[in-house]
Scaffold this active site. Sequence first.
Site, PDB file in Angstrom:
ATOM      1  N   SER A  74      45.437  49.905  36.911  1.00 18.49           N
ATOM      2  CA  SER A  74      44.964  50.883  37.904  1.00 18.49           C
ATOM      3  C   SER A  74      44.661  52.248  37.288  1.00 18.49           C
ATOM      4  O   SER A  74      44.868  53.281  37.935  1.00 18.49           O
ATOM      5  CB  SER A  74      45.966  51.015  39.061  1.00 18.49           C
ATOM      6  N   GLU A  84      47.037  37.913  32.968  1.00 16.10           N
ATOM      7  CA  GLU A  84      46.396  36.881  33.796  1.00 16.10           C
ATOM      8  C   GLU A  84      46.288  35.568  33.019  1.00 16.10           C
ATOM      9  O   GLU A  84      46.384  34.490  33.595  1.00 16.10           O
ATOM     10  CB  GLU A  84      45.020  37.383  34.274  1.00 16.10           C
ATOM     11  N   ASN A 106      37.633  45.882  30.625  1.00 19.80           N
ATOM     12  CA  ASN A 106      37.818  44.440  30.779  1.00 19.80           C
ATOM     13  C   ASN A 106      37.183  44.036  32.103  1.00 19.80           C
ATOM     14  O   ASN A 106      37.744  44.287  33.158  1.00 19.80           O
ATOM     15  CB  ASN A 106      39.323  44.124  30.764  1.00 19.80           C
ATOM     16  N   HIS A 160      46.338  38.631  27.777  1.00 19.77           N
ATOM     17  CA  HIS A 160      46.345  39.363  29.049  1.00 19.77           C
ATOM     18  C   HIS A 160      47.307  38.666  30.007  1.00 19.77           C
ATOM     19  O   HIS A 160      47.434  37.442  29.991  1.00 19.77           O
ATOM     20  CB  HIS A 160      44.924  39.397  29.625  1.00 19.77           C
TER      21      HIS A 160
HETATM   22  P1  13P Z   1      42.876  47.262  36.723  1.00 18.98           P
HETATM   23  O1  13P Z   1      42.359  48.482  36.022  1.00 18.98           O
HETATM   24  O2  13P Z   1      41.889  46.657  37.680  1.00 18.98           O
HETATM   25  O3  13P Z   1      44.226  47.482  37.343  1.00 18.98           O
HETATM   26  O4  13P Z   1      43.082  46.128  35.602  1.00 18.98           O
HETATM   27  C1  13P Z   1      43.731  46.464  34.428  1.00 18.98           C
HETATM   28  C2  13P Z   1      43.599  45.341  33.496  1.00 18.98           C
HETATM   29  O5  13P Z   1      44.121  44.254  33.726  1.00 18.98           O
HETATM   30  C3  13P Z   1      42.779  45.548  32.283  1.00 18.98           C
HETATM   31  O6  13P Z   1      42.934  44.508  31.381  1.00 18.98           O
END
Ligand code: 13P
Length: 252
Positions: free
Chosen positions: A215, A99, A9, A97
């Site tokens: 992460s 976000e 992503n 997601h």
């Molecule tokens: P990170 O791998 O940067 O923590 O993000 C994970 C994520 O939100 C994938 O959709």
Amino acid sequence: MRRRIVAGNWKMNLVFSEADDLVNGIAQALIECDLDDVEVVICPPFPYLELTSDIGEESDFSVGAQNVSKFDNGAYTGEISAKMLEDMNIYYCIVGHSERRKYFNETNEDIAEKVKRLFEVDITPIVCVGESLEQRESGNHFGIIKKQVVEGLFHLSNEQMENVIIAYEPIWAIGTGRTATSQQAQEIHSFIRGLVAEKYGKQTADNISILYGGSCNTQNAKELFAMPDVDGGLIGGASLKADDFVKIATSF
Ligand code: 13P
């Protein structure tokens, strides 16, 4: 069919030339390794879907979008419909997601609508669920995840459910460098599979792929992917480096 999947992503990152370099870098790195039974998916921002899909046709990865409109078509300025994605040969789409839930107020009901639009055109949704740190610390995380799964997905038919990909992404692990332990991931993945089994039966539950996100990187992917209910990863930051992303895809 339960599949091993590693999806990147890219979120809202990169200008065109950087996206071009990255997607070509991934295609090159994939040639150099033998990924037999892992599906690699790249989810770039909308303006780079065509570029990514063109290169994907000659390479070993599929392409996904990061979002889709809950509406079918019409006067919805700024929205992108599922039909438009289908027309561009996009086979996957991230939905819900954290976000989008946080910054764009997406609800489980919105997510259910988006999943419906995607199934109408046979695009596989990658549906994200996950709890905040407060919810985990108050012991509420199982309830929150259950609500997200039930309200976002349980309108689906058995056949559709088998084709959903679920991504467990604890919010406290996203972009923080603080990954869930493999035991924490396994506990929630097995909980999610159990919820699906209760409603759709064991066979359907056994057939769906559940990815971990938050992460996930070249250091921890192997341990996470070794868990029996972790079928791969949804990778944010580490998907922006071609070699790291492909290395994660080889971590099964
Ligand atoms: P990170 O791998 O940067 O923590 O993000 C994970 C994520 O939100 C994938 O959709």
